[in-house]
Design a protein around this motif. Structure first.
Motif, PDB file in Angstrom:
ATOM      1  N   VAL A   1     -30.425 -38.150   5.083  1.00  8.06           N
ATOM      2  CA  VAL A   1     -30.061 -38.150   3.372  1.00  8.06           C
ATOM      3  C   VAL A   1     -28.377 -37.558   3.114  1.00  8.06           C
ATOM      4  O   VAL A   1     -27.515 -38.400   2.259  1.00  8.06           O
ATOM      5  CB  VAL A   1     -30.984 -37.065   2.482  1.00  8.06           C
ATOM      6  CG1 VAL A   1     -31.086 -37.651   1.433  1.00  8.06           C
ATOM      7  CG2 VAL A   1     -32.697 -37.113   2.980  1.00  8.06           C
ATOM      8  N   LEU A   2     -28.232 -36.206   4.039  1.00  6.68           N
ATOM      9  CA  LEU A   2     -26.935 -36.258   3.696  1.00  6.68           C
ATOM     10  C   LEU A   2     -25.797 -36.585   4.407  1.00  6.68           C
ATOM     11  O   LEU A   2     -24.895 -37.099   3.450  1.00  6.68           O
ATOM     12  CB  LEU A   2     -26.566 -35.109   4.455  1.00  6.68           C
ATOM     13  CG  LEU A   2     -27.292 -33.075   4.342  1.00  6.68           C
ATOM     14  CD1 LEU A   2     -27.367 -32.662   5.478  1.00  6.68           C
ATOM     15  CD2 LEU A   2     -27.617 -33.089   3.141  1.00  6.68           C
ATOM     16  N   ALA A   3     -25.781 -37.626   5.324  1.00  7.46           N
ATOM     17  CA  ALA A   3     -25.274 -38.955   5.447  1.00  7.46           C
ATOM     18  C   ALA A   3     -24.935 -39.960   4.149  1.00  7.46           C
ATOM     19  O   ALA A   3     -23.939 -39.820   3.902  1.00  7.46           O
ATOM     20  CB  ALA A   3     -24.939 -38.727   6.900  1.00  7.46           C
ATOM     21  N   ALA A   4     -25.790 -40.193   4.400  1.00 10.79           N
ATOM     22  CA  ALA A   4     -26.266 -41.558   3.102  1.00 10.79           C
ATOM     23  C   ALA A   4     -25.766 -40.741   1.905  1.00 10.79           C
ATOM     24  O   ALA A   4     -24.941 -42.058   1.158  1.00 10.79           O
ATOM     25  CB  ALA A   4     -27.128 -41.570   2.826  1.00 10.79           C
ATOM     26  N   LEU A   5     -26.057 -39.543   1.336  1.00 10.46           N
ATOM     27  CA  LEU A   5     -25.165 -38.981   0.129  1.00 10.46           C
ATOM     28  C   LEU A   5     -23.411 -39.199   0.278  1.00 10.46           C
ATOM     29  O   LEU A   5     -22.885 -39.311  -0.561  1.00 10.46           O
ATOM     30  CB  LEU A   5     -25.982 -38.046  -0.449  1.00 10.46           C
ATOM     31  CG  LEU A   5     -26.364 -37.888  -0.540  1.00 10.46           C
ATOM     32  CD1 LEU A   5     -27.645 -36.222  -1.011  1.00 10.46           C
ATOM     33  CD2 LEU A   5     -26.945 -38.380  -1.972  1.00 10.46           C
ATOM     34  N   ALA A   6     -23.177 -38.861   1.393  1.00  3.14           N
ATOM     35  CA  ALA A   6     -21.933 -38.508   1.411  1.00  3.14           C
ATOM     36  C   ALA A   6     -20.904 -39.884   1.832  1.00  3.14           C
ATOM     37  O   ALA A   6     -19.949 -40.462   0.589  1.00  3.14           O
ATOM     38  CB  ALA A   6     -21.180 -37.551   2.775  1.00  3.14           C
ATOM     39  N   ALA A   7     -21.393 -41.384   2.288  1.00  2.00           N
ATOM     40  CA  ALA A   7     -21.195 -42.546   1.860  1.00  2.00           C
ATOM     41  C   ALA A   7     -21.432 -43.562   0.842  1.00  2.00           C
ATOM     42  O   ALA A   7     -20.340 -43.913   0.759  1.00  2.00           O
ATOM     43  CB  ALA A   7     -22.254 -43.220   3.302  1.00  2.00           C
ATOM     44  N   LEU A   8     -22.522 -42.996   0.110  1.00  2.43           N
ATOM     45  CA  LEU A   8     -22.356 -43.534  -1.172  1.00  2.43           C
ATOM     46  C   LEU A   8     -21.578 -42.592  -1.997  1.00  2.43           C
ATOM     47  O   LEU A   8     -21.082 -43.724  -3.276  1.00  2.43           O
ATOM     48  CB  LEU A   8     -23.877 -43.024  -1.499  1.00  2.43           C
ATOM     49  CG  LEU A   8     -25.303 -44.329  -0.980  1.00  2.43           C
ATOM     50  CD1 LEU A   8     -26.491 -43.179  -2.213  1.00  2.43           C
ATOM     51  CD2 LEU A   8     -24.529 -45.681  -1.979  1.00  2.43           C
ATOM     52  N   GLY A   9     -21.263 -41.741  -1.620  1.00  4.70           N
ATOM     53  CA  GLY A   9     -19.883 -41.290  -3.139  1.00  4.70           C
ATOM     54  C   GLY A   9     -18.730 -41.905  -2.625  1.00  4.70           C
ATOM     55  O   GLY A   9     -18.125 -42.342  -3.534  1.00  4.70           O
ATOM     56  N   LYS A  10     -18.723 -41.987  -1.499  1.00  7.46           N
ATOM     57  CA  LYS A  10     -17.007 -42.779  -0.972  1.00  7.46           C
ATOM     58  C   LYS A  10     -16.610 -43.971  -1.537  1.00  7.46           C
ATOM     59  O   LYS A  10     -15.751 -44.591  -1.524  1.00  7.46           O
ATOM     60  CB  LYS A  10     -16.730 -42.083   0.177  1.00  7.46           C
ATOM     61  CG  LYS A  10     -16.407 -40.807   1.383  1.00  7.46           C
ATOM     62  CD  LYS A  10     -15.591 -40.398   1.355  1.00  7.46           C
ATOM     63  CE  LYS A  10     -15.221 -38.947   1.380  1.00  7.46           C
ATOM     64  NZ  LYS A  10     -13.903 -39.037   0.805  1.00  7.46           N
ATOM     65  N   MET A  11     -17.955 -44.810  -1.142  1.00  8.09           N
ATOM     66  CA  MET A  11     -18.078 -45.633  -1.504  1.00  8.09           C
ATOM     67  C   MET A  11     -18.358 -46.462  -2.861  1.00  8.09           C
ATOM     68  O   MET A  11     -18.425 -47.872  -3.384  1.00  8.09           O
ATOM     69  CB  MET A  11     -19.364 -46.592  -0.487  1.00  8.09           C
ATOM     70  CG  MET A  11     -19.175 -46.915   0.513  1.00  8.09           C
ATOM     71  SD  MET A  11     -20.961 -47.804   1.643  1.00  8.09           S
ATOM     72  CE  MET A  11     -20.023 -47.058   3.291  1.00  8.09           C
ATOM     73  N   GLY A  12     -18.373 -45.345  -3.609  1.00  8.92           N
ATOM     74  CA  GLY A  12     -18.969 -45.703  -5.405  1.00  8.92           C
ATOM     75  C   GLY A  12     -17.673 -46.731  -6.259  1.00  8.92           C
ATOM     76  O   GLY A  12     -18.108 -47.228  -6.516  1.00  8.92           O
ATOM     77  N   PRO A  13     -16.645 -46.607  -5.403  1.00 10.35           N
ATOM     78  CA  PRO A  13     -15.428 -47.568  -6.406  1.00 10.35           C
ATOM     79  C   PRO A  13     -16.442 -49.060  -6.120  1.00 10.35           C
ATOM     80  O   PRO A  13     -15.578 -49.915  -6.944  1.00 10.35           O
ATOM     81  CB  PRO A  13     -13.937 -47.530  -6.186  1.00 10.35           C
ATOM     82  CG  PRO A  13     -14.217 -45.688  -5.047  1.00 10.35           C
ATOM     83  CD  PRO A  13     -15.504 -45.689  -5.221  1.00 10.35           C
ATOM     84  N   THR A  14     -16.190 -49.366  -4.999  1.00  3.47           N
ATOM     85  CA  THR A  14     -16.660 -50.549  -4.740  1.00  3.47           C
ATOM     86  C   THR A  14     -18.148 -51.279  -4.652  1.00  3.47           C
ATOM     87  O   THR A  14     -18.387 -51.761  -4.286  1.00  3.47           O
ATOM     88  CB  THR A  14     -16.696 -50.911  -3.088  1.00  3.47           C
ATOM     89  OG1 THR A  14     -17.183 -49.909  -2.321  1.00  3.47           O
ATOM     90  CG2 THR A  14     -14.593 -50.324  -2.937  1.00  3.47           C
TER      91      THR A  14
END
Length: 611
Positions: A115-128
């Protein structure tokens, strides 16, 4: 709460180099196929080290090895540690969200590490992430606000990166009910960020509430840092009544708190300038017997820029302050302390550069000759901000091109480029062969603004296209493409770099073709081909180049491709049978090729083939 020391809410804020150092993958000749095999074999003991190594290496290495798709497939690995490591790698790579969004959302239903890793990745990928899907992603991320403390904190950070302004009311309610300091700090930071984006979000953080809440948090040691960051995000909208308390934090023992207070005051520069009480408070700190307080006050003045001219004379006197704060030289966030925060003279020079007036330029120029390399570095960076006020001090920067510290030489190159000093071009040309790659890259980048009318240095730039470091090759390509007179003569050289293994070089080449007008349009098929590149950076550069060439509207929608195939591009760039291989590349380039054998004989040619 001092886990993010380098937050600079204002785009024009002074860079105090507080970014965390990234591990380097190193020079490698790793076969991408071997990486793919290692990631696809499914064995945790083999997959996990590769993922962690790629994460440490960073975005450029992941793209160069064409490993993004393989990493994406590992998201579904049964072992939670492996799946989480794959998400961490994708977050570093900032891969296109629409390709991995579904798999990452599924990780939100798994173990906490996932969950923690997925949240970080989704945040970084937000603009795309596609706008039509973004609302779903935001809702699922917001559901994590009911998780445990680490999950709530990470979910808040992800919502800020996703710019989820419609979640502001939910975050407001969370902030009122939350009792855990870590979550409270994250919530107030995120709410302040979202408030600065839309009026709707701002209405969820009303003036009276923000004044009360931020005032309370400034009185709690564990929440002070987050309160200062929130004030910095709010900027002119921050409560003016808190100015004295924010200024007082410049004297705190914790370095992170002092720096956050300096940034907050910089963001509130207009309010500070209008407050005589705060100005007097800053003046008193500049005269303090505490060296750390003097340095922090100078940093605050630097962040305020032109609004702080009332204290210029006092700041100038600190440029000769030889005292330094005692060690340790490590901040509480684990990052090295910048010299501005412990050496008043470095901070004073930085502040004078930010003020940008001619009277302070003389003091800054004197810093270029200081015995301490950190002072010389601060002076070089300050010179870059002085603009016209720096006229007449080119000799000092040219002298730094031979400094013993490479970081100082690189800063001097950047300052020369920012100030556009043509008299420094001979020195920059020598720096093209500097032992340090960052210096070579900075010198070529600076020359991009200066080499346009200087034909005698184009060949030196041309040789740098074969440099062993990709960032240097990319800078050389950009420099050649920007030459107004001779650029078109190098169009073939620029186009050939579309075959480079580094996405940074390919992006520079395709962007360069877009800037070369009619000469670049001769390679429109090659530019269009780069829309299929596996690197987002290259595809974006190709789209921009096609727009510059007036060809973007004619393109059909581009579908994501599998691993990059350069066969078609090599065939397009190869000369037809029985044709002069340099035909159409310009007489100037032909002359260079004719002189190549002579340069090899005298040892001045780099022993690498261009083609």
């Amino acid at each position: 709460m001092a886990s993010e020391l380098a937050v600079l809410p204002r785009s024009n804020a002074v860079n105090l180099r507080l970014q965390a150092a990234k591990p380097v993958f190193g020079r490698h000749s790793i076969d991408p196929d071997k990486i793919a095999v290692a990631l696809n074999n499914g064995k945790k003991e083999e997959v996990l080290p590769v993922l962690r190594h790629l994460t440490s290496a960073g975005k450029a290495t992941i793209e160069s090895l064409q490993a993004v798709e393989c990493i994406g497939r590992v998201l579904r690995h049964r072992d939670p540690d492996v799946a989480a490591a794959a998400a961490d790698a994708l977050a570093v790579a900032e891969a296109t969200g629409q390709r991995f969004e579904e798999a990452l959302l599924q990780l939100l239903q798994r173990e906490e590490v996932c969950v923690l890793a997925a949240l970080a990745a989704l945040g970084k990928m937000g603009p795309t992430i596609q706008p039509t899907r973004k609302a779903l992603v935001v809702r699922q991320v917001a559901q994590c606000l009911s998780g445990n403390v680490p999950v709530r904190t990470r979910a808040l950070r992800a919502l800020a990166e996703l710019k989820a302004t419609r979640q502001a009311l939910k975050i407001h309610d969370l902030l009122q009910a939350e009792k855990v300091p870590e979550v409270m700090g994250a919530a107030v930071e995120v709410l302040a960020q979202l408030s600065a984006m839309t009026l709707e979000a701002e209405s969820c953080f009303p003036e009276e509430f923000r004044e009360q809440k931020l005032g309370e948090m400034l009185g709690e040691p564990r929440l002070t840092y987050s309160a200062l960051k929130a004030i910095a995000f709010l900027g002119p909208k921050a409560p003016a009544s808190l100015l004295p308390r924010v200024t007082a934090k410049l004297a705190e023992a914790d370095l992170s708190t002092r720096y956050a207070a300096a940034v907050a005051l910089g963001a509130m520069a207009e309010l500070v300038a209008a407050s005589k009480e705060t100005i007097d408070q800053l003046m008193a700190m500049l005269k303090s017997s505490d060296v750390s307080a003097r340095a922090a006050a100078c940093c605050a003045v630097a962040e305020m820029g032109s609004e702080a001219k009332l204290s210029r004379e006092l700041v100038a006197t600190l440029a000769s302050d030889m005292e330094e704060a005692p060690k340790p030289q490590i901040a509480s966030a684990g990052k090295r302390v910048p010299p501005q925060m412990v050496m008043p003279r470095c901070a004073a020079i930085t502040a004078l550069g930010a003020m940008g007036d001619r009277e302070g330029a003389k003091v800054v120029a004197q810093g270029l000759l200081d015995k301490n390399w950190q002072v010389r570095l601060a002076a070089a960076e300050a010179m870059a901000r002085l603009g016209e006020a720096a006229n007449g001090y080119a000799s000092g920067l040219i002298g730094l091109l031979r400094d013993e510290f490479h970081i100082v030489r690189a800063a001097a190159c950047r300052a020369i480029g920012a100030l556009r000093m043509p008299e420094a071009l001979p020195g920059l040309a020598q720096a093209f062969e500097d032992p340090s790659a960052p210096v070579r890259c900075s010198a070529l980048t600076a020359a991009t603004e200066l080499v346009r009318g200087a034909e005698e240095y184009c060949h030196e730039v041309f040789k740098a296209v074969t440099d062993r470091e990709p960032e240097v090759r990319a800078a050389a390509v950009r420099c050649l493409a920007r030459h107004e007179v001779l650029g078109e003569n190098y169009v073939g050289v620029v186009a050939q770099q579309l075959l480079d293994g580094s996405p940074e070089v390919r992006a520079a080449a395709v962007a360069g073709l877009g800037q070369m007008g009619a000469a670049g349009r001769g390679f429109q098929d090659e530019v269009s081909f780069m829309m299929n590149d596996p690197s987002d950076m290259v595809r974006q550069a190709a789209a921009g180049a096609l727009e510059q060439l007036g060809l973007r509207d004619s393109l059909a929608p581009i579908k994501p491709l599998a691993p990059r195939n350069t066969v078609g591009l090599r065939a397009a760039l190869a000369p037809p049978d029985n044709k002069d291989p340099v035909e159409g590349l310009g007489q100037y380039y032909k002359n260079i090729m004719m002189k190549k054998s002579e340069l090899i004989k005298c040892g001045k040619w780099i022993d690498d083939e261009i083609f």
